[in-house]
Design a protein around this motif. Structure first.
Motif, PDB file in Angstrom:
ATOM      1  N   MET A  72       0.801  -1.219   0.000  1.00  0.00           N
ATOM      2  CA  MET A  72       0.000   0.000   0.000  1.00  0.00           C
ATOM      3  C   MET A  72       0.840   1.278   0.000  1.00  0.00           C
ATOM      4  O   MET A  72       0.470   2.258  -0.655  1.00  0.00           O
ATOM      5  N   LYS A  75       1.771   2.045  -3.397  1.00  0.00           N
ATOM      6  CA  LYS A  75       0.621   2.544  -4.145  1.00  0.00           C
ATOM      7  C   LYS A  75       0.330   4.004  -3.800  1.00  0.00           C
ATOM      8  O   LYS A  75       0.009   4.809  -4.685  1.00  0.00           O
ATOM      9  N   PHE A  76       0.440   4.349  -2.519  1.00  0.00           N
ATOM     10  CA  PHE A  76       0.225   5.746  -2.117  1.00  0.00           C
ATOM     11  C   PHE A  76       1.290   6.648  -2.741  1.00  0.00           C
ATOM     12  O   PHE A  76       0.981   7.729  -3.249  1.00  0.00           O
ATOM     13  N   GLU A  81      -3.041   4.649  -5.428  1.00  0.00           N
ATOM     14  CA  GLU A  81      -4.060   4.681  -4.378  1.00  0.00           C
ATOM     15  C   GLU A  81      -4.149   6.117  -3.872  1.00  0.00           C
ATOM     16  O   GLU A  81      -3.143   6.705  -3.474  1.00  0.00           O
ATOM     17  N   ARG A  85      -7.725   7.570   0.972  1.00  0.00           N
ATOM     18  CA  ARG A  85      -8.008   6.200   1.419  1.00  0.00           C
ATOM     19  C   ARG A  85      -7.042   5.757   2.520  1.00  0.00           C
ATOM     20  O   ARG A  85      -7.037   4.598   2.917  1.00  0.00           O
TER      21      ARG A  85
END
Length: 115
Positions: A72, A75-76, A81, A85
Motif C-alpha cells: 500500500m 501505491k500511495f 491509491e 483512502r
C-alpha cells in the motif's frame, strides 16, 4: 552496493572509515552523515525478548501487516491509491492485529525495564 561489498552495513568485521569516504564524495552526503552523528539516540528501544508465544503471535501479525504495508505504501507514493483512502489503510492494519502486536512488544519492553 551491499551486493558487491561488505562494508555498507553492520557486521562482524572491522569497519574502516575510509571505506565510507569512498562513496560519500558529495558535500550533501557528508553533511547528512554529520547531521545523523548528532542525532538524539535517547529514545532508542533497547533489545527486548518476547516470550516464545509472544514471538509467534508477533511474527504472525507482522508478516501480514508488513506485506500489506509494503504494497500500500508504494501505491500511495506512486499515486495508484489516493491519499484520501489512508484512513482505510490504517483501519485494515488495525483489523490485522497491529494493536495486539504493539501490546505484546510493550509487554516485552516492560519486562526489560523491570530487570
Amino acid at each position: 552496493m551491499a551486493r558487491y561489498s561488505h562494508g555498507t552495513f553492520s557486521g562482524p568485521f572491522v569497519y574502516d572509515k575510509r571505506f565510507a569516504e569512498q562513496y560519500t564524495s558529495r558535500p550533501e552526503q557528508k553533511q547528512a552523515i554529520a547531521a545523523w552523528m548528532k542525532a538524539d539516540h535517547s529514545k532508542l528501544v533497547p533489545p527486548t525478548t518476547p516470550t516464545s508465544e509472544e514471538s509467534e503471535k508477533i511474527a504472525s501479525i507482522m508478516n501480514d501487516v508488513n506485506t500489506y504495508y509494503d504494497e500500500m505504501v508504494n501505491k500511495f507514493i506512486m499515486g495508484v491509491e489516493p491519499l484520501d483512502r489512508f484512513d482505510d489503510f490504517v483501519a485494515a492494519v488495525r483489523r490485522m492485529g497491529i494493536d495486539e502486536a504493539v501490546r505484546l512488544k510493550q509487554a516485552a519492553f516492560d519486562r526489560f525495564v523491570r530487570r
